[in-house]
Design an enzyme around this catalytic site. Structure first.
Site, PDB file in Angstrom:
ATOM      1  N   LYS A 177       0.867  -1.179   0.000  1.00 27.31           N
ATOM      2  CA  LYS A 177       0.000   0.000   0.000  1.00 27.31           C
ATOM      3  C   LYS A 177       0.906   1.232   0.000  1.00 27.31           C
ATOM      4  CE  LYS A 177      -1.619   2.981   2.873  1.00 27.31           C
ATOM      5  NZ  LYS A 177      -1.635   4.212   2.064  1.00 27.31           N
ATOM      6  N   CYS A 179      13.828  11.450   5.982  1.00 26.51           N
ATOM      7  CA  CYS A 179      13.783  11.115   7.412  1.00 26.51           C
ATOM      8  C   CYS A 179      15.143  11.261   8.079  1.00 26.51           C
ATOM      9  CB  CYS A 179      13.245   9.704   7.592  1.00 26.51           C
ATOM     10  SG  CYS A 179      14.037   8.515   6.509  1.00 26.51           S
ATOM     11  N   GLU A 192      10.065  16.899  13.946  1.00 29.74           N
ATOM     12  CA  GLU A 192      10.429  16.766  12.545  1.00 29.74           C
ATOM     13  C   GLU A 192       9.636  17.817  11.748  1.00 29.74           C
ATOM     14  OE1 GLU A 192       9.400  12.909  11.049  1.00 29.74           O
ATOM     15  OE2 GLU A 192      11.305  12.718  10.031  1.00 29.74           O
TER      16      GLU A 192
HETATM   17  P1  NDP Z   1       2.173   9.152   7.489  1.00 33.57           P
HETATM   18  O1  NDP Z   1       3.034   8.414   8.403  1.00 33.57           O
HETATM   19  O2  NDP Z   1       0.810   9.456   7.939  1.00 33.57           O
HETATM   20  O3  NDP Z   1       2.080   8.381   6.089  1.00 33.57           O
HETATM   21  C1  NDP Z   1       2.964   7.361   5.659  1.00 33.57           C
HETATM   22  C2  NDP Z   1       2.180   6.140   5.181  1.00 33.57           C
HETATM   23  O4  NDP Z   1       1.485   5.561   6.291  1.00 33.57           O
HETATM   24  C3  NDP Z   1       1.088   6.450   4.163  1.00 33.57           C
HETATM   25  O5  NDP Z   1       0.970   5.388   3.228  1.00 33.57           O
HETATM   26  C4  NDP Z   1      -0.134   6.577   5.054  1.00 33.57           C
HETATM   27  O6  NDP Z   1      -1.351   6.482   4.406  1.00 33.57           O
HETATM   28  C5  NDP Z   1       0.108   5.430   6.013  1.00 33.57           C
HETATM   29  N1  NDP Z   1      -0.654   5.509   7.252  1.00 33.57           N
HETATM   30  C6  NDP Z   1      -1.083   6.602   7.909  1.00 33.57           C
HETATM   31  N2  NDP Z   1      -1.771   6.261   9.019  1.00 33.57           N
HETATM   32  C7  NDP Z   1      -1.777   4.914   9.069  1.00 33.57           C
HETATM   33  C8  NDP Z   1      -2.336   3.958   9.956  1.00 33.57           C
HETATM   34  N3  NDP Z   1      -3.035   4.321  11.028  1.00 33.57           N
HETATM   35  N4  NDP Z   1      -2.145   2.649   9.699  1.00 33.57           N
HETATM   36  C9  NDP Z   1      -1.446   2.259   8.619  1.00 33.57           C
HETATM   37  N5  NDP Z   1      -0.911   3.119   7.721  1.00 33.57           N
HETATM   38  C10 NDP Z   1      -1.066   4.435   7.952  1.00 33.57           C
HETATM   39  O7  NDP Z   1       2.911  10.458   7.053  1.00 33.57           O
HETATM   40  P2  NDP Z   1       2.243  11.823   6.595  1.00 33.57           P
HETATM   41  O8  NDP Z   1       2.068  11.737   5.142  1.00 33.57           O
HETATM   42  O9  NDP Z   1       1.050  12.225   7.386  1.00 33.57           O
HETATM   43  O10 NDP Z   1       3.404  12.811   7.018  1.00 33.57           O
HETATM   44  C11 NDP Z   1       3.450  13.342   8.347  1.00 33.57           C
HETATM   45  C12 NDP Z   1       4.825  13.479   8.845  1.00 33.57           C
HETATM   46  O11 NDP Z   1       5.410  12.183   8.926  1.00 33.57           O
HETATM   47  C13 NDP Z   1       5.774  14.238   7.955  1.00 33.57           C
HETATM   48  O12 NDP Z   1       5.701  15.602   8.112  1.00 33.57           O
HETATM   49  C14 NDP Z   1       7.069  13.666   8.419  1.00 33.57           C
HETATM   50  O13 NDP Z   1       7.457  14.325   9.585  1.00 33.57           O
HETATM   51  C15 NDP Z   1       6.774  12.241   8.745  1.00 33.57           C
HETATM   52  N6  NDP Z   1       7.144  11.302   7.674  1.00 33.57           N
HETATM   53  C16 NDP Z   1       8.258  10.563   7.827  1.00 33.57           C
HETATM   54  C17 NDP Z   1       8.653   9.713   6.836  1.00 33.57           C
HETATM   55  C18 NDP Z   1       9.886   8.913   6.950  1.00 33.57           C
HETATM   56  O14 NDP Z   1      10.468   8.514   5.943  1.00 33.57           O
HETATM   57  N7  NDP Z   1      10.336   8.582   8.128  1.00 33.57           N
HETATM   58  C19 NDP Z   1       7.919   9.589   5.600  1.00 33.57           C
HETATM   59  C20 NDP Z   1       6.714  10.375   5.546  1.00 33.57           C
HETATM   60  C21 NDP Z   1       6.359  11.190   6.567  1.00 33.57           C
HETATM   61  P3  NDP Z   1      -2.193   7.880   4.304  1.00 33.57           P
HETATM   62  O15 NDP Z   1      -1.390   8.746   3.431  1.00 33.57           O
HETATM   63  O16 NDP Z   1      -3.485   7.464   3.763  1.00 33.57           O
HETATM   64  O17 NDP Z   1      -2.337   8.451   5.688  1.00 33.57           O
END
Ligand code: NDP
Length: 475
Positions: free
Chosen positions: A171, A280, A380
């Site tokens: 996903k 990240c 972050e």
């Molecule tokens: P999320 O963690 O929400 O999204 C990453 C993935 O997780 C997406 O595919 C998302 O789907 C999915 N996801 C979200 N909630 C759930 C859940 N409850 N169960 C399973 N999967 C889930 O990141 P955001 O896009 O909201 O970004 C927010 C912040 O996260 C950023 O500003 C950054 O700080 C951090 N981030 C860190 C990353 C890294 O590489 N470590 C990558 C991306 C974000 P959906 O989009 O539908 O919510």
């Protein structure tokens, strides 16, 4: 405009059961470039059933056959390289040169790293006490990936699953579905049996959560925010799944006066702003030895001011927009927080760069005189925002570096190899980069503390997808 509305289940592109649709936007133009379907519970059930059924035979495929499939995957990834790069340019605004050199390159680099690791992996061997140890695929895996390094994250999860004989459901972030669909076409063409790899789009709270809770899934691998990582862990607990997490970071970068300041500070600023700060492991906290603090501020300001913001479709080393309006608003809120908390704005700040009305572009921003307690030093930001914090000596530098809930990466700039070794051993981080040393494909990547658990890449990346069985009494 692309029709991205199908899912890939049991070796075919199928119409989703759900009729929920979502537009896909280009962050540079704000124009709609596609429409995707957001799956529901029945879509998840169908994908899991396909992966479960395929596991019965795919788990028995020999290592030689798995290697042959991976080599074919590599040949086809090279063939579709430009399609992957262009997809990420469109869906997340990665400037095309960087989309090729870093984002799409990761698909091939990680694949080569995993091929070499699989060649070395001992799947059956005798212990010194004569018992036999066998490494077997863990089963059906749920893989959830974010939007910031779309193909890098997909490669780091899908390839080890396929390499070890697992089957999987991917996903991807619904914000970056195009590259995931190109990658799915590559896997299909490589000849993987139906059901080994499945793709569904959907929201984290519905599809992501349904995967995490599903009793027929044995492992979840998640990359994204710490908030969502916690939710996955919580959802997976009921069925006692293995969960591996690659989460956020607020990585410290320790600058000592004995390094080549001009070179190392300029490179440090560039690295923080790379991918528009949406990495990240970006070095976002610049910790600076007091004796060279004023000089470093001047260099950092100059370096940030020389970074150009520009159209992702243009070749060059400029930075692009943030991936979406959501991220633009988050970054603006954090810049405002920095101002409210009394940090000194060295350059950049609120609003879009001059000349940009359309697109989620932001100004490369540097804050000085930051204290580590400020929100901008603890949370972050995930945008091109650097915070600079002074320190008096090594002891204080280490204390500030470790004073974070995160522990993904750390960076040290020093002319002393002995100091680099000494400090590395004190830093609570999964990787330490010294004087610009970059991570190579095949090296395990992952974090300490709330940056996650497990490691991705190379041999350790494969091991996360394996179970251990022991045989006793075989002569
Ligand atoms: P999320 O963690 O929400 O999204 C990453 C993935 O997780 C997406 O595919 C998302 O789907 C999915 N996801 C979200 N909630 C759930 C859940 N409850 N169960 C399973 N999967 C889930 O990141 P955001 O896009 O909201 O970004 C927010 C912040 O996260 C950023 O500003 C950054 O700080 C951090 N981030 C860190 C990353 C890294 O590489 N470590 C990558 C991306 C974000 P959906 O989009 O539908 O919510």
């Amino acid at each position: 405009m692309k029709n991205l509305s199908k899912f890939y289940i049991a070796g075919e592109w199928v119409n989703p059961i759900s009729d929920n649709m979502m537009p896909v936007l280009n962050p540079a133009t704000e124009e709609q470039i596609g429409t995707i379907a957001l799956g529901n519970m029945t879509d998840v059930e169908n994908a899991v059933a396909a992966a479960k059924s395929a596991f019965d035979s795919f788990r028995l495929i020999s290592k030689a056959d798995r290697l042959a499939l991976l080599n074919e995957l590599k040949r086809l990834t090279e063939k579709r390289f430009e399609d992957l790069a262009q997809a990420m340019r469109m869906e997340m605004g990665a400037p095309i040169t960087m989309a090729r050199d870093a984002q799409a390159d990761a698909a091939i680099g990680h694949l080569q790293g995993y091929i070499e690791a699989l060649e070395k992996l001992e799947e059956r061997y005798k212990l010194s006490n004569s018992d036999i140890l066998i490494r077997e695929p863990i089963g059906v895996c749920g893989l959830i990936t974010p939007w910031n390094w779309p193909i890098n994250q997909i490669a780091l999860k899908v390839i080890p699953a396929l390499a070890t004989g697992c089957t999987c459901i991917l996903k991807p972030s619904e914000h970056t579905p195009i590259s995931a669909m190109v990658y799915t076409e590559i896997i299909h063409e490589a000849g993987y049996p139906p059901g080994v790899f499945n793709l569904i789009n959907g929201l984290g709270e519905t599809v992501g959560s349904a995967l995490s809770r599903h009793p027929d899934i044995q492992m979840m691998s998640f990359t994204g925010s710490t908030r969502a990582g916690r939710a996955v862990t919580h959802d997976a607990a009921e069925t006692v799944k293995r969960v591996t997490l690659e989460l956020g970071g607020k990585s410290p970068n320790l600058i000592f006066a004995d390094c080549n300041l001009e070179e190392r500070v300029t490179a440090s600023v560039d690295e923080c702003m790379f991918n528009t700060g949406q990495s990240c492991d970006a070095p976002t906290r610049l910790l600076v030895e007091r004796s060279c603090y004023e000089e470093v501020l001047e260099i950092a300001k100059r370096a940030a001011n020389s970074i150009t913001v520009g159209d992702p479709a243009q070749e060059g080393n400029h930075v692009g927009p943030l991936f979406d309006q959501i991220q633009f608003k988050r970054v603006q809120t954090m810049i405002q927080k920095g101002l409210d908390e009394g940090a000194t704005l060295l350059t950049g700040g609120l609003g879009k760069p001059e000349g940009y009305k359309t697109g989620w572009y932001v100004k490369p921003t540097v804050f000085a005189d930051v204290s580590n307690e400020m929100t901008i030093a603890q949370e972050e930001i995930f945008g091109p925002v650097l915070v600079i914090i002074p320190f008096e000596d090594e002891t204080e530098a280490i204390a500030i570096a470790n004073d974070s809930p995160y522990g993904l990466a750390a960076y040290i700039q020093t002319g002393s190899a002995a100091r680099a070794e000494r400090i590395s051993s004190c830093l609570r981080a999964g990787s330490v980069h010294i004087n610009g040393g970059g991570i190579n494909y095949g090296t395990p990547f992952g974090g300490y503390k709330q940056s996650g658990n497990g490691r991705e890449g190379g041999l350790m990346g494969l091991e996360d997808y394996l179970e251990t069985k022991t045989l006793h009494g075989i002569v």
